[in-house]
Motif scaffolding. Sequence first.
Motif, PDB file in Angstrom:
ATOM      1  N   VAL A 103       0.848  -1.194   0.000  1.00 12.77           N
ATOM      2  CA  VAL A 103       0.000   0.000   0.000  1.00 12.77           C
ATOM      3  C   VAL A 103       0.878   1.237   0.000  1.00 12.77           C
ATOM      4  O   VAL A 103       1.801   1.351   0.804  1.00 12.77           O
ATOM      5  N   GLU A 104       0.573   2.129  -0.913  1.00 14.22           N
ATOM      6  CA  GLU A 104       1.241   3.432  -0.902  1.00 14.22           C
ATOM      7  C   GLU A 104       0.175   4.516  -0.883  1.00 14.22           C
ATOM      8  O   GLU A 104      -0.942   4.322  -1.359  1.00 14.22           O
ATOM      9  N   VAL A 105       0.531   5.641  -0.288  1.00 19.26           N
ATOM     10  CA  VAL A 105      -0.333   6.808  -0.321  1.00 19.26           C
ATOM     11  C   VAL A 105       0.034   7.554  -1.599  1.00 19.26           C
ATOM     12  O   VAL A 105       1.138   8.078  -1.729  1.00 19.26           O
ATOM     13  N   ALA A 106      -0.903   7.574  -2.546  1.00 18.56           N
ATOM     14  CA  ALA A 106      -0.663   8.243  -3.819  1.00 18.56           C
ATOM     15  C   ALA A 106      -0.876   9.749  -3.704  1.00 18.56           C
ATOM     16  O   ALA A 106      -0.183  10.532  -4.345  1.00 18.56           O
ATOM     17  N   GLU A 107      -1.834  10.130  -2.850  1.00 24.58           N
ATOM     18  CA  GLU A 107      -2.152  11.553  -2.686  1.00 24.58           C
ATOM     19  C   GLU A 107      -2.843  11.748  -1.347  1.00 24.58           C
ATOM     20  O   GLU A 107      -3.589  10.882  -0.893  1.00 24.58           O
ATOM     21  N   ALA A 108      -2.603  12.877  -0.735  1.00 24.85           N
ATOM     22  CA  ALA A 108      -3.296  13.266   0.492  1.00 24.85           C
ATOM     23  C   ALA A 108      -3.552  14.770   0.408  1.00 24.85           C
ATOM     24  O   ALA A 108      -2.620  15.547   0.233  1.00 24.85           O
ATOM     25  N   ARG A 109      -4.822  15.131   0.501  1.00 24.62           N
ATOM     26  CA  ARG A 109      -5.165  16.560   0.421  1.00 24.62           C
ATOM     27  C   ARG A 109      -6.300  16.871   1.386  1.00 24.62           C
ATOM     28  O   ARG A 109      -7.144  16.029   1.679  1.00 24.62           O
ATOM     29  N   VAL A 110      -6.279  18.094   1.881  1.00 23.59           N
ATOM     30  CA  VAL A 110      -7.351  18.566   2.758  1.00 23.59           C
ATOM     31  C   VAL A 110      -8.597  18.767   1.907  1.00 23.59           C
ATOM     32  O   VAL A 110      -8.529  19.280   0.788  1.00 23.59           O
ATOM     33  N   SER A 111      -9.736  18.377   2.436  1.00 22.84           N
ATOM     34  CA  SER A 111     -11.001  18.544   1.720  1.00 22.84           C
ATOM     35  C   SER A 111     -11.361  20.026   1.641  1.00 22.84           C
ATOM     36  O   SER A 111     -11.295  20.745   2.634  1.00 22.84           O
ATOM     37  N   ARG A 112     -11.746  20.467   0.456  1.00 21.89           N
ATOM     38  CA  ARG A 112     -12.158  21.866   0.292  1.00 21.89           C
ATOM     39  C   ARG A 112     -13.528  22.099   0.930  1.00 21.89           C
ATOM     40  O   ARG A 112     -13.778  23.144   1.515  1.00 21.89           O
ATOM     41  N   SER A 113     -14.426  21.127   0.830  1.00 17.72           N
ATOM     42  CA  SER A 113     -15.784  21.320   1.345  1.00 17.72           C
ATOM     43  C   SER A 113     -15.902  21.003   2.839  1.00 17.72           C
ATOM     44  O   SER A 113     -16.790  21.528   3.504  1.00 17.72           O
ATOM     45  N   ARG A 114     -15.014  20.158   3.365  1.00 17.34           N
ATOM     46  CA  ARG A 114     -15.033  19.792   4.787  1.00 17.34           C
ATOM     47  C   ARG A 114     -13.598  19.846   5.309  1.00 17.34           C
ATOM     48  O   ARG A 114     -12.939  18.819   5.435  1.00 17.34           O
ATOM     49  N   PRO A 115     -13.093  21.030   5.639  1.00 18.62           N
ATOM     50  CA  PRO A 115     -11.677  21.180   6.000  1.00 18.62           C
ATOM     51  C   PRO A 115     -11.263  20.451   7.281  1.00 18.62           C
ATOM     52  O   PRO A 115     -10.064  20.346   7.552  1.00 18.62           O
ATOM     53  N   GLU A 116     -12.217  19.935   8.030  1.00 17.82           N
ATOM     54  CA  GLU A 116     -11.866  19.120   9.201  1.00 17.82           C
ATOM     55  C   GLU A 116     -11.478  17.697   8.791  1.00 17.82           C
ATOM     56  O   GLU A 116     -11.100  16.874   9.629  1.00 17.82           O
ATOM     57  N   THR A 117     -11.569  17.419   7.490  1.00 16.53           N
ATOM     58  CA  THR A 117     -11.203  16.098   6.964  1.00 16.53           C
ATOM     59  C   THR A 117     -10.204  16.246   5.823  1.00 16.53           C
ATOM     60  O   THR A 117     -10.006  17.327   5.270  1.00 16.53           O
ATOM     61  N   GLY A 118      -9.599  15.131   5.488  1.00 17.18           N
ATOM     62  CA  GLY A 118      -8.728  15.060   4.324  1.00 17.18           C
ATOM     63  C   GLY A 118      -9.108  13.854   3.495  1.00 17.18           C
ATOM     64  O   GLY A 118      -9.800  12.946   3.971  1.00 17.18           O
ATOM     65  N   ILE A 119      -8.674  13.856   2.268  1.00 13.21           N
ATOM     66  CA  ILE A 119      -8.913  12.725   1.378  1.00 13.21           C
ATOM     67  C   ILE A 119      -7.560  12.094   1.084  1.00 13.21           C
ATOM     68  O   ILE A 119      -6.645  12.749   0.578  1.00 13.21           O
ATOM     69  N   VAL A 120      -7.441  10.827   1.446  1.00 17.50           N
ATOM     70  CA  VAL A 120      -6.203  10.083   1.242  1.00 17.50           C
ATOM     71  C   VAL A 120      -6.478   9.036   0.170  1.00 17.50           C
ATOM     72  O   VAL A 120      -7.383   8.217   0.322  1.00 17.50           O
ATOM     73  N   THR A 121      -5.707   9.090  -0.904  1.00 24.20           N
ATOM     74  CA  THR A 121      -5.878   8.130  -1.991  1.00 24.20           C
ATOM     75  C   THR A 121      -4.767   7.097  -1.911  1.00 24.20           C
ATOM     76  O   THR A 121      -3.579   7.432  -1.936  1.00 24.20           O
ATOM     77  N   PHE A 122      -5.182   5.831  -1.796  1.00 20.97           N
ATOM     78  CA  PHE A 122      -4.253   4.707  -1.675  1.00 20.97           C
ATOM     79  C   PHE A 122      -4.142   3.972  -2.993  1.00 20.97           C
ATOM     80  O   PHE A 122      -5.132   3.771  -3.690  1.00 20.97           O
ATOM     81  N   ARG A 123      -2.934   3.540  -3.320  1.00 24.36           N
ATOM     82  CA  ARG A 123      -2.691   2.631  -4.438  1.00 24.36           C
ATOM     83  C   ARG A 123      -2.245   1.315  -3.800  1.00 24.36           C
ATOM     84  O   ARG A 123      -1.198   1.264  -3.144  1.00 24.36           O
ATOM     85  N   VAL A 138      -6.915   1.626  -6.824  1.00 22.95           N
ATOM     86  CA  VAL A 138      -6.710   3.000  -6.376  1.00 22.95           C
ATOM     87  C   VAL A 138      -8.012   3.443  -5.735  1.00 22.95           C
ATOM     88  O   VAL A 138      -9.067   3.423  -6.379  1.00 22.95           O
ATOM     89  N   SER A 139      -7.933   3.777  -4.461  1.00 24.69           N
ATOM     90  CA  SER A 139      -9.160   4.106  -3.734  1.00 24.69           C
ATOM     91  C   SER A 139      -8.908   5.193  -2.697  1.00 24.69           C
ATOM     92  O   SER A 139      -7.940   5.128  -1.944  1.00 24.69           O
ATOM     93  N   PRO A 140      -9.776   6.190  -2.654  1.00 26.56           N
ATOM     94  CA  PRO A 140      -9.665   7.245  -1.646  1.00 26.56           C
ATOM     95  C   PRO A 140     -10.466   6.888  -0.391  1.00 26.56           C
ATOM     96  O   PRO A 140     -11.457   6.152  -0.465  1.00 26.56           O
ATOM     97  N   ILE A 141     -10.010   7.388   0.744  1.00 32.75           N
ATOM     98  CA  ILE A 141     -10.837   7.361   1.951  1.00 32.75           C
ATOM     99  C   ILE A 141     -10.836   8.769   2.546  1.00 32.75           C
ATOM    100  O   ILE A 141      -9.917   9.550   2.317  1.00 32.75           O
ATOM    101  N   ILE A 142     -11.883   9.062   3.259  1.00 34.42           N
ATOM    102  CA  ILE A 142     -12.017  10.344   3.940  1.00 34.42           C
ATOM    103  C   ILE A 142     -11.577  10.119   5.382  1.00 34.42           C
ATOM    104  O   ILE A 142     -12.069   9.203   6.044  1.00 34.42           O
ATOM    105  N   VAL A 143     -10.647  10.934   5.849  1.00 33.58           N
ATOM    106  CA  VAL A 143     -10.056  10.749   7.176  1.00 33.58           C
ATOM    107  C   VAL A 143     -10.112  12.069   7.938  1.00 33.58           C
ATOM    108  O   VAL A 143      -9.790  13.126   7.385  1.00 33.58           O
ATOM    109  N   ARG A 144     -10.512  11.994   9.209  1.00 30.53           N
ATOM    110  CA  ARG A 144     -10.517  13.193  10.045  1.00 30.53           C
ATOM    111  C   ARG A 144      -9.101  13.723  10.225  1.00 30.53           C
ATOM    112  O   ARG A 144      -8.154  12.954  10.351  1.00 30.53           O
ATOM    113  N   ARG A 145      -8.991  15.021  10.277  1.00 25.22           N
ATOM    114  CA  ARG A 145      -7.708  15.646  10.595  1.00 25.22           C
ATOM    115  C   ARG A 145      -7.518  15.606  12.110  1.00 25.22           C
ATOM    116  O   ARG A 145      -8.468  15.511  12.875  1.00 25.22           O
ATOM    117  N   ARG A 146      -6.292  15.673  12.541  1.00 25.13           N
ATOM    118  CA  ARG A 146      -5.962  15.499  13.960  1.00 25.13           C
ATOM    119  C   ARG A 146      -6.716  16.475  14.863  1.00 25.13           C
ATOM    120  O   ARG A 146      -7.255  16.081  15.883  1.00 25.13           O
TER     121      ARG A 146
END
Length: 155
Positions: A103-123, A138-146
């Motif tokens: 598993v690798e993290v292909a991308e991780a970005r803060v959500s524009r519509s819900r900034p308390e979360t981020g979208i992490v895309t796994f390959r 390749v699949s994204p998950i929504i993850v709460r920010r710390r």
Amino acid sequence: MMLAFEDFPPVHFGQFGPRRVTREEMVAFAAEFDPQPMHLDEEAASRSMLNGLAGSGWHLGSIMMRMMVDGFIGNSASLGSPGVNELRWLAPFRPGDDLMLDVEVAEARVSRSRPETGIVTFRSTARNAAGEVLCEMVSPIIVRRRQAIAPEQAG
């Protein structure tokens, strides 16, 4: 410690497994969810393009998901997934295969519509013991920010 969005920088995240797949579980899954001859019967499977009994790709995808949940998603602040971006079955998996998942993290970005979360895309790449690539997902998950987790843990 629960994994938050910040714990998933774009990098190789980990390897999980092995997970042995038995003939019995392959046939049981296929009988219920993908009852095609190449997944159910050795003789019919030997005449198929798979050249022998092989597990359903949907079964392999389910095993990959289980390995991810057991490996890290189950200990994360995951809120679910908006779907799967890509799923490719590249080679058949067979009874007795020992599956490994990279598993690798292909991308991780803060959500524009819900900034308390981020979208992490796994390959994720599933391989058998010989190292042959069986499936790529390749699949994204929504993850709460710390900072969004801390108030919940305090209460």
